[in-house]
Design an enzyme around this catalytic site. Structure first.
Site, PDB file in Angstrom:
ATOM      1  N   GLU A 172       0.962  -1.237   0.012  1.00  0.00           N
ATOM      2  CA  GLU A 172       0.160   0.019   0.051  1.00  0.00           C
ATOM      3  C   GLU A 172       0.940   1.312   0.084  1.00  0.00           C
ATOM      4  O   GLU A 172       1.471   1.745   1.020  1.00  0.00           O
ATOM      5  CB  GLU A 172      -0.886  -0.103   1.169  1.00  0.00           C
ATOM      6  CG  GLU A 172      -2.011   1.080   1.062  1.00  0.00           C
ATOM      7  CD  GLU A 172      -2.973   0.976   2.183  1.00  0.00           C
ATOM      8  OE1 GLU A 172      -4.025   2.009   2.102  1.00  0.00           O
ATOM      9  OE2 GLU A 172      -2.938   0.224   3.060  1.00  0.00           O
ATOM     10  N   HIS A 215      -5.879   5.960  -2.293  1.00  0.00           N
ATOM     11  CA  HIS A 215      -5.204   7.593  -1.965  1.00  0.00           C
ATOM     12  C   HIS A 215      -5.086   8.415  -3.120  1.00  0.00           C
ATOM     13  O   HIS A 215      -4.125   8.773  -3.204  1.00  0.00           O
ATOM     14  CB  HIS A 215      -3.873   7.110  -0.903  1.00  0.00           C
ATOM     15  CG  HIS A 215      -4.121   6.474   0.395  1.00  0.00           C
ATOM     16  ND1 HIS A 215      -4.776   7.280   1.573  1.00  0.00           N
ATOM     17  CD2 HIS A 215      -4.250   5.282   0.672  1.00  0.00           C
ATOM     18  CE1 HIS A 215      -4.756   6.127   2.582  1.00  0.00           C
ATOM     19  NE2 HIS A 215      -4.403   4.905   1.803  1.00  0.00           N
ATOM     20  N   HIS A 224     -10.217   0.202  -0.158  1.00  0.00           N
ATOM     21  CA  HIS A 224     -11.023   0.758   0.840  1.00  0.00           C
ATOM     22  C   HIS A 224     -11.874   2.039   0.255  1.00  0.00           C
ATOM     23  O   HIS A 224     -11.576   3.171   0.686  1.00  0.00           O
ATOM     24  CB  HIS A 224     -10.330   1.121   2.189  1.00  0.00           C
ATOM     25  CG  HIS A 224      -9.032   1.798   2.029  1.00  0.00           C
ATOM     26  ND1 HIS A 224      -8.957   3.119   1.236  1.00  0.00           N
ATOM     27  CD2 HIS A 224      -7.900   1.599   2.366  1.00  0.00           C
ATOM     28  CE1 HIS A 224      -7.773   3.636   1.354  1.00  0.00           C
ATOM     29  NE2 HIS A 224      -7.030   2.732   2.246  1.00  0.00           N
ATOM     30  N   ASP A 276      -8.604  -4.016   7.009  1.00  0.00           N
ATOM     31  CA  ASP A 276      -7.723  -2.970   7.077  1.00  0.00           C
ATOM     32  C   ASP A 276      -7.196  -2.806   8.471  1.00  0.00           C
ATOM     33  O   ASP A 276      -6.745  -1.627   8.973  1.00  0.00           O
ATOM     34  CB  ASP A 276      -8.104  -1.646   6.499  1.00  0.00           C
ATOM     35  CG  ASP A 276      -7.112  -0.757   6.184  1.00  0.00           C
ATOM     36  OD1 ASP A 276      -5.700  -0.951   6.030  1.00  0.00           O
ATOM     37  OD2 ASP A 276      -7.692   0.673   5.953  1.00  0.00           O
TER      38      ASP A 276
END
Length: 402
Positions: A133, A198, A219, A281
């Protein structure tokens, strides 16, 4: 060599298509041998009486950072093993360990540790490969990711990382960054799943990203753009784009806090169980009491506060990670979002297995598949976890007759 057998009786067996009441499941060695509405003779098998409770495929968590007081970035094998053991108690039988944005050296060390832990992991959730990530993110959508390490895709760096380790299965990045499309194309040649995360991308950028391999939204809602204005004109963000593109998969933190009930309902209504994976997560605080904690490496990570069932930045300006466990996600989809049990379970089993391309052996209760099974009651309280044909967790109030 004689293979060990397990016989599960009196279960409400959840298949991808229906729930079979009073069914019998036979496990031989590492695999499911048979599922039947009738009794199957297996005199030498270890007997498990499900007592009318659900018998489900094991939960598959494709985005998890830690649990039980440990983080995958802690820098030692024990962290991997303890996290796997912690989440197994909550029904997770397979997981994709996830890194945080970090120095390249820390990342390579974590990949080395994964290899070692993968060999030693016999008491917890199985590892399905690593999820990186970052660090290729939009600073404006970094959330709790460390801004010191965030940067544009670096060809020399990511090719070196992918050459270094064959254990990487997915990599999350912001697709609007310079070089991010070429990055995704390269990932695809290595059999690695690109996921968008993101990110401040708009609709046109997301469509191009999807066409080039970014088929999963990391997410959903967290760390991504929604509808926004530029010079008075409205533009669709990543959230709306993920809804519009029917074939895009999404993952959601269904802890009831990152996404409250109305948004859980909305995601399910638009994307459905076949395109929505539930993820924890989770950071190190999963399965731990509330209070002060650390996101990422114990020595160099970010101090956070765990309260209200979620990790927050110290100034409480943002969530800093989840402390959810898989059972909580399934429970919330049923109780908060009104999703049928069979569909909620699919979002934690077959859908993530399909996304990670392991559905040929995991994610559903069918003869011939891996014997990854959980037994739970109406409230999704986990009673037994079986990984690869081995009972690795049994609740204190649940009996097994050998």
């Amino acid at each position: 060599m004689h293979k060990t057998q397990i016989k599960i009786i009196n279960g409400r067996v959840i298949t991808p298509y229906r729930i079979i009441d009073g069914a019998t499941v036979i496990i031989t060695g590492n695999n499911i041998e048979a599922i039947s509405e009738k009794d199957i003779d297996a005199p030498d098998a270890v007997l498990i009486d499900a007592a009318g409770m659900y018998v489900s495929p094991g939960f598959i968590d494709i985005h998890v950072h830690g649990g039980g007081g440990y983080d995958f970035m802690d820098g030692h094998v024990e962290a991997f093993l303890k996290i796997a053991e912690t989440h197994a108690k909550y029904g997770t039988t397979a997981m994709v360990p996830t890194t945080l944005t970090s120095e390249k050296e820390d990342l390579l060390k974590t990949l080395d540790l994964y290899e070692m832990a993968h060999q030693q992991n016999t008491k917890g959730s199985q590892f399905l490969g690593m999820h990186l990530e970052g660090p290729y993110f939009a600073q404006s959508q970094r959330g709790a990711q460390d801004p010191r390490y965030i940067r544009d895709p670096d060809v020399a760096e990511y090719t070196a990382v992918l050459d270094y380790s064959k254990s990487i299965r997915r990599w999350s990045a912001a697709p609007e960054l310079k070089g991010a499309i070429e990055f995704a194309k390269y990932l695809k040649t290595k059999g690695v799943l690109p996921a968008l995360a993101h990110t401040d991308a708009n609709y046109d950028e997301v469509v191009e990203a999807f066409e080039n391999g970014y088929t999963l939204a990391t997410h959903l809602y967290s760390g991504m753009s929604g509808v926004h204005r530029r010079n008075a004109f409205r533009y669709a963000g990543v959230i709306e784009s993920a809804f519009i593109i029917d074939a895009m998969d999404v993952e959601i933190i269904a802890d009831g806090i990152h996404l409250p009930a109305p948004l859980l309902k909305l995601v399910y209504k638009i994307k459905g169980a076949d395109r929505t994976a539930l993820i924890t997560d989770a950071m190190r605080g999963a399965g731990m009491p509330e209070g002060e904690s650390v996101l990422g490496n114990l020595q160099t990570g970010l101090k956070v506060i765990i309260e209200d069932g979620v990790a927050k930045l110290p100034d409480r300006s943002s969530f800093a990670g989840s402390v959810a466990t898989a059972d909580r996600l399934v429970r919330n989809m049923i109780n908060l979002a009104g999703v049928p049990v069979i569909e909620a379970v699919k979002m934690m089993t077959l859908t993530p297995a399909t996304i990670m391309q392991v559905a040929d052996r995991k994610g559903s209760l069918l003869a011939g598949k891996d014997a990854d099974i959980v037994i739970f009651d109406e409230q999704i309280n986990i009673k037994t976890t079986i990984v690869n044909g081995q009972v690795i967790y049994t609740a204190p109030d649940f009996g097994i007759n050998s």
